[in-house]
Scaffold this motif. Structure first.
Motif, PDB file in Angstrom:
ATOM      1  N   GLU A  94       0.761  -0.841   0.399  1.00 11.35           N
ATOM      2  CA  GLU A  94      -0.305   0.502  -0.031  1.00 11.35           C
ATOM      3  C   GLU A  94       0.952   1.530  -0.081  1.00 11.35           C
TER       4      GLU A  94
ATOM      5  N   ASP B 118       1.288   5.557  -0.083  1.00 14.85           N
ATOM      6  CA  ASP B 118       1.190   6.730   0.518  1.00 14.85           C
ATOM      7  C   ASP B 118       1.599   7.656  -0.312  1.00 14.85           C
TER       8      ASP B 118
ATOM      9  N   MET C  59       4.923   6.801   1.675  1.00 17.53           N
ATOM     10  CA  MET C  59       6.339   5.387   2.082  1.00 17.53           C
ATOM     11  C   MET C  59       5.286   4.217   1.923  1.00 17.53           C
TER      12      MET C  59
ATOM     13  N   ARG D  92       4.126   0.529   2.364  1.00 13.17           N
ATOM     14  CA  ARG D  92       3.794  -0.621   2.970  1.00 13.17           C
ATOM     15  C   ARG D  92       3.722  -2.005   2.657  1.00 13.17           C
TER      16      ARG D  92
ATOM     17  N   PHE E 291      23.410   1.253  12.876  1.00 20.01           N
ATOM     18  CA  PHE E 291      22.525   0.786  12.275  1.00 20.01           C
ATOM     19  C   PHE E 291      20.989   1.557  12.141  1.00 20.01           C
ATOM     20  N   HIS E 292      21.298   2.432  13.286  1.00 17.67           N
ATOM     21  CA  HIS E 292      19.731   3.216  12.525  1.00 17.67           C
ATOM     22  C   HIS E 292      20.114   3.858  11.337  1.00 17.67           C
ATOM     23  N   ASP E 293      20.447   4.516  10.797  1.00 21.37           N
ATOM     24  CA  ASP E 293      20.258   5.122   9.542  1.00 21.37           C
ATOM     25  C   ASP E 293      20.472   4.396   8.529  1.00 21.37           C
TER      26      ASP E 293
ATOM     27  N   LEU F  78      18.312  -1.917   8.629  1.00 21.07           N
ATOM     28  CA  LEU F  78      18.234  -2.701   8.131  1.00 21.07           C
ATOM     29  C   LEU F  78      16.108  -2.590   8.645  1.00 21.07           C
TER      30      LEU F  78
ATOM     31  N   THR G 149      12.528  -4.028  10.372  1.00 19.74           N
ATOM     32  CA  THR G 149      12.445  -3.928  11.618  1.00 19.74           C
ATOM     33  C   THR G 149      11.221  -5.457  11.420  1.00 19.74           C
TER      34      THR G 149
ATOM     35  N   VAL H 203       8.943  -4.366  12.469  1.00 21.62           N
ATOM     36  CA  VAL H 203       7.251  -4.193  11.544  1.00 21.62           C
ATOM     37  C   VAL H 203       7.013  -3.708  10.466  1.00 21.62           C
ATOM     38  N   ASP H 204       8.791  -4.190   9.341  1.00 20.09           N
ATOM     39  CA  ASP H 204       8.540  -3.763   8.442  1.00 20.09           C
ATOM     40  C   ASP H 204       8.348  -5.168   7.284  1.00 20.09           C
TER      41      ASP H 204
ATOM     42  N   ARG I  12      13.113   4.664  -0.937  1.00 21.46           N
ATOM     43  CA  ARG I  12      12.824   4.808   0.216  1.00 21.46           C
ATOM     44  C   ARG I  12      11.651   6.067  -0.122  1.00 21.46           C
ATOM     45  N   PRO I  13      10.648   6.863   0.572  1.00 27.13           N
ATOM     46  CA  PRO I  13       9.746   7.534   0.262  1.00 27.13           C
ATOM     47  C   PRO I  13      10.524   8.983  -0.154  1.00 27.13           C
TER      48      PRO I  13
ATOM     49  N   ARG J 189      11.514   3.218   7.504  1.00 31.15           N
ATOM     50  CA  ARG J 189      11.066   2.153   8.449  1.00 31.15           C
ATOM     51  C   ARG J 189      10.009   2.645   9.076  1.00 31.15           C
ATOM     52  N   TRP J 190       8.846   1.510   9.890  1.00 30.74           N
ATOM     53  CA  TRP J 190       7.663   1.267  10.267  1.00 30.74           C
ATOM     54  C   TRP J 190       8.103   1.325  11.642  1.00 30.74           C
ATOM     55  N   SER J 191       9.239   1.712  11.984  1.00 30.81           N
ATOM     56  CA  SER J 191       9.656   1.487  13.671  1.00 30.81           C
ATOM     57  C   SER J 191      10.796   1.926  13.608  1.00 30.81           C
TER      58      SER J 191
ATOM     59  N   TYR K  16      11.395  18.142  -0.106  1.00 27.53           N
ATOM     60  CA  TYR K  16      10.618  16.562  -0.686  1.00 27.53           C
ATOM     61  C   TYR K  16      10.007  17.394   1.784  1.00 27.53           C
TER      62      TYR K  16
END
Lengths: 776, 302
Positions: free
Chosen positions: A627, A629, A634, A636, A687-689, A692, A694, A696-697, A750-751, B185-187, B263
């Protein structure tokens, strides 16, 4: 080996948790970083802060004087040779540095803090040179030359991979539909939880022992000897449990040489552990590849040709990544039946981190281009993309233009399954109002070894001791992928013993026989066949002894669950171990031990890239539902249906795990993972930027195992390790196109990129055929 | 390695920090500070561990007054049902901050005082007219939260000042709020754009509105222009679009690895109307009770 019916199998086909799972989930297992030894020094590496610079001088005198420092090394005080394809690399750079992170000097000290302080005391004078980061700019005459010292390098082109089959130009004239476009894959990283780590130690007699979680351990040993001038007969390599590799630890990396040189200089064992930042900055990546692809078909939907211009953004040096075109080429020429193909590929040096081996090895990138064009082409023909795929699907008995001999092949069945489960026929193209879409992608990947070296073989030793315990000594190692368990199951099946009585030893070059190493989804197939052959030979020795005890003919005996019995007379039986003792514990006795070596019946590619490099090929298909947006871009991922032709599932639980894990990595590639760089500098090596995915993804992944019972695989099994990662970027791109009507051109999607494509109306480039595509 | 000072009281903490203005830093959950120390962005020689201090942890609702202690864990906000009804945006921001493990350690005060432009908690407090309550060497004083942030990583706090609590006004009826964001990411991601909105509805029209943003300016910001665009309206599409446009104009995002400035402005113009709309639905009882908004405000129906 004869084919075996599923109903006759005792162990193979059962869902068995990985044998090392209890140690891993409870944190008891000792990874390389957990190893302790007396006198161990900590190493640290000084890396280049410049993407391209000449080294004018290196002054280590202050660092050497720092209390606690035991060795400071640089190109001026070590004995080192070249490595890498074309010998374009050297462990410690003396003349030039070619990317931010290039190794310049190293220290060994009593602890990490002293080692880091010593690094700060090393003074390096650089003359900064113009750098180039874009491979297309690197191809221009005006670009700085990165390897001006190598006479054979033409400009910045490190190598070319050109392939021709048939006549693309001739058939293009009669194509009813042609689509073309540029598709780009980013710089990504294997990103294991365990960073690279190595411990090197020389004994007083000069024997070197190295602990390293590397896959290709015998070639690693040879490289150490060749580059550092050591006697390879005096090197032992031990592979501790691997805390994740995904290809990143496949072969020797620069810091491995450095650890050994430090140990040699310090005369003490030295450990080098990459920090998380160093893991991103200083170890190898999945290199970006740019495909300009054209695909054409006739009016009935028969593929006519693929025509590809490929630029692989190699980075500063040639490691395995320079050869990812081996696999990308297979996909362009041989994913579906493609009668004509042309590939022009340049592997181009840039002043960036360089490409190594990462799961899928060129295939997710190529499939992103090839499988998007299958859907674009279907739209241009007015056909359903699944129908187009099925019409052109590879079939058993095919020989592809590169000489790949397709034996077992479940591609059509995989496509049928995901088509049905996803509701493809009633849902694709019908959810645009809700910004939802379906997209598909299939894959072909080697699944029966890959002959890239003189030997693609693996040795196995099966030993049965007087207790009845069976030990498999395999050349092939465990990376966490579950191969150890699969090999134990194969041995247990072949010998008729419970899985609990099989132990696997596979981590020491002094003990285990040759294996080229874990790569190319080959372990279950190649090491599995070797293990099965050795197990069969050991079993025959036991039957011989048991026949003596039971006063029966060996041919009338069978072994089930560790008991040897006369077929049809279950009361005439003896326990397995007793037969072993019968052979051993007597005058002129002998041990039960057997060896085997399996090298698949395959061939090196010739100079024109033709040759059956694998004894089996794996296939599969995915459908993704997304889906989008349109306001934020974004995406999903709602559903992922997968079907994989695994030949036979030795351990279905393990197969599912490999496919789910691979798919999750593919989802990360598709939507979030990227080493974003500015002027050759990785913007945020963490690892944040990095992005990877999660839990949820990644949606619930439906896994279907299609069993085609491969004629050469152990019990019919084929490789399964890499397949899962290959289709998601393409399938998700196709799903975004279905949801929005615009065509993704690069991943990660990426969005802001998705938003840009939507706002700018990025569409398929239809050269011939129906112009108004419904699906981008 | 830093020395750790464990104060017995708020006054001891303030005194210690004032006595060591250049070398000491307060630490509560440590979820930002430990990362900064590891990467070298921050090199404190002395840490003042606030986590044992009494009286500034937890929150209380007294009529329309919400007071949140600086040591309140993000996780305890996330899990509170009453806050979920009364300060929905705050709970939604808490829900998306880091991971459960991070939220269990991280504190509201730390999230505010670290001064990260993309910090989750400020917008949702700003839409409730929050005021920062501060104790320093010279006693207690208050600063509107909108004036608390000075620059990335900087607040009005002087050495020795400690944020002790935040008070906010949360209407008990006919009001609603919402927090939305754009992420990769979504979380477990930082906001590329974060938007909080709150509305008070009287007689079928907006009688009060607040819109606040994060990650699109050097500091979290309130967008008065966007608020004015919807005041007195019943949030017709053109009023919402105007609010989005004004917010996009008012912000000043940068381009970085998490998106371009252009953006981000586009996303602001999209998320502001969505957040206002969801806040309205909540204020008017049209949003399912207790149901959180999707991260980006797109209501997915099967």
């Amino acid at each position: 080996m004869p084919a075996v019916r599923a109903s006759e199998l005792q162990v193979v086909g059962r869902r068995i948790p990985k044998l090392d799972a209890p140690e891993k989930v409870t944190g008891q297992i000792a990874y390389a970083d957990d190893l302790r030894m007396s006198g161990l020094l900590e190493g640290a590496i000084l890396r280049s802060p410049h993407p391209h610079a000449r080294i004018l001088s290196i002054d280590v005198s202050d660092a050497e004087r720092l209390p606690g420092v035991r060795a400071v090394i640089h190109a001026g005080n070590v004995q080192q040779g070249c490595f890498g394809y074309g010998n374009d690399n050297v462990p410690l750079k003396g003349d030039k540095v070619r990317f931010i992170g290039d190794e310049v000097a190293a220290v060994a000290a009593v602890d990490e803090e002293v080692a880091k302080r010593a690094l700060e005391l090393i003074r390096v004078e650089y003359e900064v040179l113009p750098a180039v980061f874009d491979p297309f700019e690197a191809l221009e005459d005006s670009s700085p030359s990165i390897h001006d010292e190598l006479p054979d390098v033409d400009g910045n082109v490190s190598m070319r991979w050109d392939f021709d089959h048939g006549d693309v130009d001739a058939v293009a004239d009669r194509a009813a539909a042609i689509v073309e476009g540029r598709y780009s894959a980013p710089q990504a990283a294997p990103a294991p939880i365990e960073t690279h780590v190595v411990i090197a130690s020389f004994s007083p007699s000069g024997h070197l022992t190295v602990w390293s979680p590397v896959h290709m351990v015998f070639m690693y040993r040879k490289a150490l000897a060749d580059v550092l001038g050591l006697d390879w007969r005096k090197i032992t390599v031990i592979q501790p449990p691997v805390g994740g590799s995904f290809g990143g630890k496949i072969d020797i990396d620069t810091h491995d040489f450095i650890a050994v040189m430090l140990a040699r200089h310090a005369r003490r064992p030295v450990r080098l552990v990459m920090s998380r930042e160093e893991e991103f900055i200083g170890t190898r990546t999945r290199q970006p590849i740019h495909f300009t692809l054209r695909t054409g078909a006739d009016a009935d939907g028969n593929l006519l040709f693929r025509d590809a211009e490929v630029v692989s953004d190699n980075g500063a040096y040639n490691a395995w990544g320079s050869h990812a075109m081996l696999v990308a080429m297979n996909t362009i020429t041989s994913m579906y039946r493609v009668p004509n193909s042309r590939i022009r590929c340049a592997v181009v040096y840039t002043n960036k981190n360089y490409g190594g081996s990462v799961r899928g090895f060129g295939n997710p990138q190529a499939t992103f281009a090839v499988e998007q064009q299958m859907e674009e082409l279907a739209d241009a023909l007015g056909m359903d993309p699944m129908d187009l795929r099925l019409r052109n699907a590879n079939q058993s008995g095919d020989v592809t233009p590169q000489g790949m001999e397709i034996t077992s092949c479940g591609l059509s069945q995989c496509l049928d399954i995901v088509r049905e489960q996803s509701g493809w026929d009633r849902r694709r193209g019908k959810m645009r109002d809700r910004h939802r879409g379906l997209g598909a992608a299939a894959f072909i990947h080697v699944g029966g070894g890959a002959r890239i070296y003189g030997s693609d073989g693996c040795g196995a030793i099966v030993k049965v001791d007087e207790s009845g315990q069976v030990t498999l000594i395999s050349g092939s190692s465990e990376l966490g992928q579950g191969s150890e368990t699969a090999l134990a199951m194969i041995v247990a099946e072949e010998m008729g013993v419970p899985i609990e009585s099989v132990h696997v030893v596979n981590s020491n070059t002094d003990i285990k026989p040759w294996d080229v190493g874990v790569h190319a989804s080959r372990t279950t197939f190649v090491a599995g066949n070797a293990a099965r052959m050795a197990a069969a030979a050991a079993r025959d020795k036991i039957l011989e002894a048991a026949a003596d005890l039971l006063d029966a003919r060996a041919g009338d005996l069978r072994i089930r669950e560790g008991v040897v019995e006369v077929a049809g007379e279950p009361d005439r039986q003896i326990e397995f171990g007793r037969a072993v003792r019968r052979r051993l514990l007597r005058e002129e006795g002998s041990v039960v031990m057997a060896t085997a070596f399996y090298d698949p019946p395959t061939h090196h590619q010739d100079k024109d890239y033709r040759g059956n490099i694998s004894a089996a090929y794996g296939f599969g298909a995915h459908v993704a539902e997304v889906e989008v947006d349109p306001g934020t871009g974004m995406v999903r991922l709602l559903n992922l249906w997968t079907a994989h032709d695994v030949g036979r599932a030795i351990n279905p639980m393990s197969c599912e795990g490999q496919i789910e894990g691979g798919a999750a990595m593919g989802v990360g590639l598709a939507l979030s993972e990227e080493l974003v760089m500015f002027d050759g500098q990785i913007a945020a090596p963490n690892f944040h930027d990095y992005g990877l995915p999660t839990a949820v993804d990644v949606p619930r992944t439906v896994v279907n195992l299609v069993e085609t019972i491969d004629p050469l695989g152990p019990f019919g099994a084929k490789g399964v390790g890499e397949g899962g990662i290959i289709p998601p970027p393409a399938a998700i791109a196709n799903a975004i196109a279905d949801a929005t009507g615009v065509r993704p051109r690069e991943y990660p999607m990426r969005p802001w990129k998705v938003k840009h494509w939507i706002d700018s109306g990025e569409r398929s480039h239809v050269v011939a055929g129906k112009e108004a595509s419904e699906h981008g | 390695m830093a020395d750790v000072f464990i104060p017995g009281s708020l006054e001891e903490a303030v005194d210690f920090l004032a006595d060591h203005p250049t070398t000491a830093m307060p630490i509560a959950g440590g979820t930002d500070l430990l990362v900064d120390a590891r990467t070298g962005r921050s090199r404190p020689e002395r840490l003042v561990d606030l986590s044992g201090l009494r009286g500034i942890e937890g929150f209380e609702l007294d009529g329309e007054l919400l007071r949140v202690g600086a040591l309140t864990r993000i996780r305890s906000i996330e899990l509170d049902a009453e806050l979920g009804r009364r300060a929905t945006a705050l709970v939604e921001a808490a829900r998306v901050l880091g991971s459960v493990q991070i939220r269990t350690m991280a504190t509201v005060g730390g999230n505010l005082c670290h001064g990260t432009p993309s910090a989750e908690m400020p917008p949702s407090l700003l839409v409730h007219d929050a005021v920062a309550e501060i104790t320093g060497k010279g006693g207690q004083y208050s600063v509107p939260l909108a004036a608390f942030f000075v620059a990335p990583g900087r607040t009005v706090l002087a050495p020795g000042d400690l944020l002790t609590s935040v008070r906010a006004r949360v209407p008990s009826s006919a009001a609603g709020s919402c927090y939305l964001r754009q992420t990769v990411r979504w979380s477990m991601d930082l906001a590329g754009v974060g938007v909080a909105a709150s509305v008070h509805v009287e007689g079928g029209a907006v009688s009060n509105a607040r819109v606040a943003l994060c990650a699109v300016a050097p500091v979290p910001m309130v967008v008065t222009g966007a608020e004015n665009a919807v005041m007195g309206t019943s949030l017709a599409p053109d009023a919402l679009a105007e609010a989005g446009r004004r917010a996009a104009e008012a912000c000043s995002p940068i381009s970085d690895a998490r998106g371009t400035a252009e953006y981000r402005r586009q996303v602001v113009s999209v998320l502001v109307p969505r957040a206002l709309r969801i806040a309205w639905l909540r204020a008017t009882g049209s949003w399912p009770e207790g149901s959180p908004a999707p991260v980006n405000g797109v209501w997915t129906r099967e």
